[in-house]
Write an enzyme that holds these catalytic residues in place. Structure first.
Site, PDB file in Angstrom:
ATOM      1  N   HIS A  93      -3.590   6.666   2.388  1.00 30.88           N
ATOM      2  CA  HIS A  93      -3.771   5.328   1.936  1.00 30.88           C
ATOM      3  C   HIS A  93      -5.295   5.000   2.366  1.00 30.88           C
ATOM      4  O   HIS A  93      -5.649   5.036   3.487  1.00 30.88           O
ATOM      5  CB  HIS A  93      -2.862   4.120   2.097  1.00 30.88           C
ATOM      6  CG  HIS A  93      -3.279   2.884   2.267  1.00 30.88           C
ATOM      7  ND1 HIS A  93      -3.986   2.230   0.879  1.00 30.88           N
ATOM      8  CD2 HIS A  93      -3.374   2.025   2.994  1.00 30.88           C
ATOM      9  CE1 HIS A  93      -4.396   1.226   0.995  1.00 30.88           C
ATOM     10  NE2 HIS A  93      -3.973   0.810   2.398  1.00 30.88           N
ATOM     11  N   ASN A 136     -10.474  -0.918  -0.106  1.00 30.37           N
ATOM     12  CA  ASN A 136      -8.902  -0.557  -0.164  1.00 30.37           C
ATOM     13  C   ASN A 136      -8.263  -1.275  -1.232  1.00 30.37           C
ATOM     14  O   ASN A 136      -8.400  -2.485  -1.482  1.00 30.37           O
ATOM     15  CB  ASN A 136      -8.765  -1.147   1.209  1.00 30.37           C
ATOM     16  CG  ASN A 136      -7.011  -1.367   1.091  1.00 30.37           C
ATOM     17  OD1 ASN A 136      -6.343  -0.997   0.531  1.00 30.37           O
ATOM     18  ND2 ASN A 136      -6.649  -1.555   2.778  1.00 30.37           N
ATOM     19  N   CYS A 167       0.815  -1.382  -0.254  1.00 36.43           N
ATOM     20  CA  CYS A 167      -0.052   0.030  -0.060  1.00 36.43           C
ATOM     21  C   CYS A 167       1.037   1.318  -0.039  1.00 36.43           C
ATOM     22  O   CYS A 167       0.365   2.239  -0.255  1.00 36.43           O
ATOM     23  CB  CYS A 167      -1.001   0.105   1.148  1.00 36.43           C
ATOM     24  SG  CYS A 167      -2.056  -1.387   1.310  1.00 36.43           S
TER      25      CYS A 167
END
Length: 352
Positions: A277, A308, A123
């Site tokens: 993020h 996500n 990420c």
């Protein structure tokens, strides 16, 4: 007499020239998720802020998504793929360990023979890519660099797994970085904490899969059915220690975000946007609170209906903010990525 080596002329600054994105039209709701895990729409919303997540069709690959996002970014930047001096793809879900996704993407775009390579930084991968692109441009090693974050996390999800599967979506975001007369990318604050290496990862290694597959090949009778079934069910999927990751993200990443602001020589009040993020809405809100962001700073909350998307989340969220709020163009954005490794990266950038 020793000859003197030539070096490319360095540049003082770089900036992001254009962004692009790929979003699937396949929507997975919380109700859909609850057919696989014992949960509810209310619980998922309260714990994560997610209402829906986007997942790519089975036939769409990491490369396909990367190409769509990259072509948008190139168009927005006003350059041709043949002008690229490097192609960087951040992904942990390319279906081949080698060759790289970046090499095939460069060929599809017409960027050959630009150097192309993948980053495995989960990420934080997009921020890692921006850090490298900034360095390549300023050093004179490349005029323009394409950075792509692309993930098909649905390929590595066990829908019945409760720690992370319900969070994840698919998508791709891309940026073109090039030279600038003024600073457009602040100093990168990036690093890792391998002491928490197993906080997010795969359920099995490829060697485990190999060993079970080899044993299954030798199976001959009905007593070996369990062995064969076990080999089939050993496909590596994602899992996490949610509490460890949550605490680390909230407390440690707030420090990193503040360091990125300090390194860039700006205050939170100077920002136009904050793009963390898109891991979890509670983490996003906690970071925004810890940074004491003024009301005028727009906070990206793309996770609500996208999920996500790991390395793709920051460029996807940034592109969306600019589409919905074009007045942000030219303003400062603090972006920070963090995830499996554990790894992190942050920088302040001028929005294209």
């Amino acid at each position: 007499m020793t000859a003197t080596l030539k070096q490319p002329a360095p540049r003082a600054h770089s900036r992001i020239l254009g962004l692009g994105s790929y979003r699937s039209e396949v929507v997975v709701t919380n109700e859909d998720i609850c057919q696989w895990i014992d949960s509810s729409d209310e619980w998922i919303r309260q714990r994560t802020g997610i209402v829906t997540r986007l997942r790519a069709p089975r036939e769409v690959s990491v490369i396909d998504m990367s190409e769509a996002a990259a072509r948008q970014a190139l168009a927005a930047a006003g350059i041709e793929a043949s002008q690229l001096g490097a192609v960087i793809v951040s992904t942990v879900t390319h279906q081949y360990a080698t060759p790289s996704a970046a090499a095939l993407l460069a060929d599809r775009l017409g960027a050959t023979p630009a150097p192309a390579y993948d980053i495995s930084a989960a990420c934080a991968g997009y921020c890692y890519g921006i850090a490298q692109a900034d360095a390549l441009v300023r050093s004179g090693a490349a005029n323009y660099v394409l950075v792509v974050g692309s993930e098909k996390l649905s390929d590595v999800i066990d829908n019945h797994e409760r720690t992370i599967s319900f969070l994840l979506g698919d998508g791709a975001g891309a940026a073109v970085v090039g030279p600038s007369e003024v600073p457009g990318i602040g100093p990168s604050v990036w690093g890792s904490d391998g002491g928490k290496w197993d906080a997010i990862g795969m359920t099995h290694s490829l060697l485990e899969v190999r060993d079970h597959a080899e044993a299954a090949k030798l199976a001959t009778g009905p007593d070996d059915l369990a062995l064969i079934s076990g080999a089939v069910g050993l496909w590596p999927t994602l899992r996490q220690d949610g509490q460890t990751v949550f605490r680390w993200a909230v407390w440690e990443m707030a420090k990193v975000a503040k360091q990125a602001l300090e390194a860039a020589g700006v205050e939170a009040s100077d920002l136009a946007a904050f793009v963390p993020h898109q891991a979890n809405m509670r983490i996003i809100d906690s970071l925004a609170k810890e940074l004491r962001l003024p009301e005028h700073v727009l906070v990206a909350r793309d996770i609500e209906d996208t999920g996500n998307t790991s390395a793709a989340s920051i460029p996807l969220a940034t592109a969306r903010l600019l589409t919905e709020h074009p007045e942000l163009s030219g303003g400062l954005s603090l972006q920070i990525g963090f995830g499996a490794g554990l790894v992190f990266g942050a920088q302040v950038v001028v929005l294209p």
